[in-house]
Design a protein around this motif. Structure first.
Motif, PDB file in Angstrom:
ATOM      1  N   GLY A 260       1.007  -1.093  -0.137  1.00  0.00           N
ATOM      2  CA  GLY A 260       0.074   0.116  -0.010  1.00  0.00           C
ATOM      3  C   GLY A 260       0.772   1.056   0.027  1.00  0.00           C
ATOM      4  O   GLY A 260       0.567   2.204   0.645  1.00  0.00           O
ATOM      5  N   ARG A 261       2.060   1.336  -0.732  1.00  0.00           N
ATOM      6  CA  ARG A 261       2.915   2.446  -0.725  1.00  0.00           C
ATOM      7  C   ARG A 261       3.114   2.828  -2.037  1.00  0.00           C
ATOM      8  O   ARG A 261       2.972   2.170  -3.021  1.00  0.00           O
ATOM      9  CB  ARG A 261       4.329   2.000  -0.298  1.00  0.00           C
ATOM     10  CG  ARG A 261       4.274   1.318   1.187  1.00  0.00           C
ATOM     11  CD  ARG A 261       3.982   2.254   2.326  1.00  0.00           C
ATOM     12  NE  ARG A 261       3.888   1.929   3.610  1.00  0.00           N
ATOM     13  CZ  ARG A 261       4.944   1.695   4.423  1.00  0.00           C
ATOM     14  NH1 ARG A 261       6.151   1.886   3.789  1.00  0.00           N
ATOM     15  NH2 ARG A 261       4.889   1.078   5.623  1.00  0.00           N
ATOM     16  N   ASP A 262       3.565   4.202  -2.349  1.00  0.00           N
ATOM     17  CA  ASP A 262       3.945   4.549  -3.357  1.00  0.00           C
ATOM     18  C   ASP A 262       5.525   4.513  -3.567  1.00  0.00           C
ATOM     19  O   ASP A 262       6.244   4.760  -2.476  1.00  0.00           O
ATOM     20  CB  ASP A 262       3.722   6.278  -3.710  1.00  0.00           C
ATOM     21  CG  ASP A 262       1.999   6.317  -3.818  1.00  0.00           C
ATOM     22  OD1 ASP A 262       1.445   5.643  -4.376  1.00  0.00           O
ATOM     23  OD2 ASP A 262       1.819   7.286  -3.062  1.00  0.00           O
ATOM     24  N   VAL A 263       6.161   4.371  -4.648  1.00  0.00           N
ATOM     25  CA  VAL A 263       7.601   4.029  -4.800  1.00  0.00           C
ATOM     26  C   VAL A 263       8.316   4.898  -5.828  1.00  0.00           C
ATOM     27  O   VAL A 263       7.430   4.847  -7.260  1.00  0.00           O
ATOM     28  CB  VAL A 263       7.676   2.503  -4.638  1.00  0.00           C
ATOM     29  CG1 VAL A 263       7.384   1.837  -6.144  1.00  0.00           C
ATOM     30  CG2 VAL A 263       9.415   2.155  -4.659  1.00  0.00           C
ATOM     31  N   GLU A 264       9.366   5.106  -5.521  1.00  0.00           N
ATOM     32  CA  GLU A 264      10.230   5.859  -6.674  1.00  0.00           C
ATOM     33  C   GLU A 264      11.642   5.130  -6.691  1.00  0.00           C
ATOM     34  O   GLU A 264      12.089   5.086  -5.657  1.00  0.00           O
ATOM     35  CB  GLU A 264      10.248   7.405  -6.390  1.00  0.00           C
ATOM     36  CG  GLU A 264      11.045   8.140  -7.627  1.00  0.00           C
ATOM     37  CD  GLU A 264      11.290   9.338  -7.450  1.00  0.00           C
ATOM     38  OE1 GLU A 264      12.046  10.132  -8.047  1.00  0.00           O
ATOM     39  OE2 GLU A 264      10.515  10.210  -6.554  1.00  0.00           O
ATOM     40  N   ILE A 265      11.910   4.521  -7.819  1.00  0.00           N
ATOM     41  CA  ILE A 265      13.177   3.768  -7.790  1.00  0.00           C
ATOM     42  C   ILE A 265      14.453   4.806  -8.222  1.00  0.00           C
ATOM     43  O   ILE A 265      14.327   5.589  -9.428  1.00  0.00           O
ATOM     44  CB  ILE A 265      12.983   2.580  -8.775  1.00  0.00           C
ATOM     45  CG1 ILE A 265      12.055   1.722  -8.303  1.00  0.00           C
ATOM     46  CG2 ILE A 265      14.305   1.901  -8.854  1.00  0.00           C
ATOM     47  CD1 ILE A 265      11.643   0.638  -9.469  1.00  0.00           C
ATOM     48  N   GLU A 266      15.528   5.050  -7.584  1.00  0.00           N
ATOM     49  CA  GLU A 266      16.734   5.585  -7.900  1.00  0.00           C
ATOM     50  C   GLU A 266      17.839   4.479  -8.115  1.00  0.00           C
ATOM     51  O   GLU A 266      18.120   3.603  -7.181  1.00  0.00           O
ATOM     52  CB  GLU A 266      17.143   6.532  -6.566  1.00  0.00           C
ATOM     53  CG  GLU A 266      18.354   7.162  -6.866  1.00  0.00           C
ATOM     54  CD  GLU A 266      18.785   7.934  -5.452  1.00  0.00           C
ATOM     55  OE1 GLU A 266      19.933   8.124  -5.451  1.00  0.00           O
ATOM     56  OE2 GLU A 266      17.767   8.179  -4.841  1.00  0.00           O
ATOM     57  N   THR A 267      18.499   4.726  -9.160  1.00  0.00           N
ATOM     58  CA  THR A 267      19.326   3.683  -9.704  1.00  0.00           C
ATOM     59  C   THR A 267      20.790   3.863  -8.688  1.00  0.00           C
ATOM     60  O   THR A 267      21.256   5.582  -8.780  1.00  0.00           O
ATOM     61  CB  THR A 267      19.807   3.651 -11.045  1.00  0.00           C
ATOM     62  OG1 THR A 267      18.776   3.676 -12.016  1.00  0.00           O
ATOM     63  CG2 THR A 267      21.240   3.020 -11.378  1.00  0.00           C
ATOM     64  N   ASP A 268      21.214   2.987  -8.160  1.00  0.00           N
ATOM     65  CA  ASP A 268      22.379   3.353  -7.216  1.00  0.00           C
ATOM     66  C   ASP A 268      23.775   2.675  -7.731  1.00  0.00           C
ATOM     67  O   ASP A 268      23.540   1.460  -8.036  1.00  0.00           O
ATOM     68  CB  ASP A 268      22.046   2.724  -5.728  1.00  0.00           C
ATOM     69  CG  ASP A 268      23.330   2.905  -4.703  1.00  0.00           C
ATOM     70  OD1 ASP A 268      24.359   3.447  -5.276  1.00  0.00           O
ATOM     71  OD2 ASP A 268      23.111   2.341  -3.716  1.00  0.00           O
ATOM     72  N   ASP A 269      24.466   3.298  -8.410  1.00  0.00           N
ATOM     73  CA  ASP A 269      25.764   2.703  -9.276  1.00  0.00           C
ATOM     74  C   ASP A 269      26.292   1.453  -8.459  1.00  0.00           C
ATOM     75  O   ASP A 269      26.676   0.700  -9.048  1.00  0.00           O
ATOM     76  CB  ASP A 269      26.702   3.973  -9.373  1.00  0.00           C
ATOM     77  CG  ASP A 269      26.180   4.746 -10.681  1.00  0.00           C
ATOM     78  OD1 ASP A 269      24.994   4.674 -11.255  1.00  0.00           O
ATOM     79  OD2 ASP A 269      26.556   6.032 -10.702  1.00  0.00           O
ATOM     80  N   ILE A 270      26.428   1.655  -7.123  1.00  0.00           N
ATOM     81  CA  ILE A 270      27.192   0.403  -6.670  1.00  0.00           C
ATOM     82  C   ILE A 270      26.482  -0.750  -6.441  1.00  0.00           C
ATOM     83  O   ILE A 270      26.986  -1.686  -6.150  1.00  0.00           O
ATOM     84  CB  ILE A 270      27.547   1.052  -5.112  1.00  0.00           C
ATOM     85  CG1 ILE A 270      26.465   1.037  -4.227  1.00  0.00           C
ATOM     86  CG2 ILE A 270      28.600   2.412  -5.158  1.00  0.00           C
ATOM     87  CD1 ILE A 270      26.861   1.269  -2.632  1.00  0.00           C
TER      88      ILE A 270
END
Length: 332
Positions: A260-270
């Motif tokens: 029941g959440r909204d999500v935004e994905i951030e690319t983490d290079d490591i």
């Protein structure tokens, strides 16, 4: 089988602890091989409701003498002890050779010398590398795209060599991406759940394009027990997968939906694998398991995946469980 003692190596881990508990629950006589440590911890078996019914042997799979002693008096060995984190294998490959290949050799050699009735060796879908065709059956070429997968290919081939050379009764189970309660935070599903459970709307992931075939822990465990009890499995490699393909990005969105959440994905290079090391596509053909073992997933398809995720999320959201995880740390 229920009159025979069964040794489970790696019994303190994610899959191993669930398998050990299920065997005890079904009335099997189980000896749990756990990794020796100065804390005298039995891993996930420490708080098991079946702890008083499990015989524990603490040792190191890399020690041939300890392995043979642990196997003495057993009829069946379910060999799960392994190093499995792919990122860690990039900078510590030697440890993977010692643990995954030499550790498997120790089990096989002891099985040969002790006359063990069956060894079930645990493989991984990572040995296939990026799919050359889908769904992936057991005849698919093997590709070592990480030191981890290369070490598991070596262990698998060693296991089959003992079957062919010495008639050691070996069966190989090849699970695709197992998930569920207790899974390490080095895996993607716990990584997503723990970040969302911590209240993060923006979560850090590596590549979201690769696809995986996720198999709920109950299905993987049932596969182990089916293989253990089947004479037809000896000398065979058998996939355990749901036969449902989903991308990492879609997986994150599905988990967010379940929570029941909204999500935004951030690319983490490591968190990105080296370009040629990333396994871009995995999708299991499980027809051999159905044919030989009468096994099929109870959590198949998108609906089954969501049911498995709900059970997994429920476990992780319990405070006593979530405290074992560090959501702000990238676990390699």
């Amino acid at each position: 089988m229920k009159n025979k003692k069964i040794l489970v190596t790696g019994a303190d881990g994610f899959i191993g602890s669930h398998l050990t508990e299920k065997l005890v629950e079904e009335g099997y006589d189980v000896r749990a091989f756990v990794y020796y440590n100065s804390f005298n911890s039995y891993g996930w078996l420490d708080n098991s409701i079946y702890s008083k019914k499990i015989e524990v042997f603490a040792g190191d799979i890399r020690d041939p003498y300890g392995v043979k002693e642990a196997m003495r008096g057993c009829e069946i060995v379910l060999h799960l002890a392994s190093l499995i984190a792919i990122p860690y294998s990039y900078h510590s490959p030697d440890t993977y050779i010692d643990t995954n290949i030499k550790g498997t050799l120790n089990v096989l050699q002891a099985a040969r010398e002790l006359g063990i009735s069956k060894v079930v060796h645990t493989s991984t879908s990572e040995v296939y590398g990026t799919a050359q065709y889908v769904p992936i059956d057991e005849k698919h070429p093997l590709q070592g795209q990480s030191p981890y997968s290369a070490s598991k290919i070596g262990a698998d081939q060693l296991a089959m060599s003992f079957y062919r050379s010495f008639n050691t009764p070996v069966a190989i189970i090849r699970p695709f991406n197992t998930y569920g309660p207790r899974q390490s935070a080095r895996a993607v599903i716990p990584t997503i759940i723990t970040q969302l459970a911590a209240g993060n709307k923006k979560i850090k992931l590596g590549s979201v394009a690769p696809t995986r075939d996720f198999n709920y822990i109950q299905d993987t465990v049932s596969g182990f027990i089916k293989i253990m009890n089947s004479e037809l499995a000896v000398g065979e490699v058998i996939n355990m997968g749901s036969n449902y393909e989903i991308s990492i990005g879609e997986t994150a969105n599905t988990i967010a939906e379940v929570m029941g959440r909204d999500v935004e994905i951030e690319t983490d290079d490591i968190r990105l694998r080296p370009e040629k090391s990333e396994v871009e596509r995995l999708w299991a053909d499980n027809s051999k398991a159905k044919l030989l073992l009468d096994w099929e997933p109870s959590f198949g398809g998108i609906n089954g995946f969501k049911r498995g995720l709900k059970e997994t999320v429920k476990w992780f959201q319990e405070t006593d469980n979530l405290k074992h995880y560090k959501d702000a740390v990238y676990n390699i």
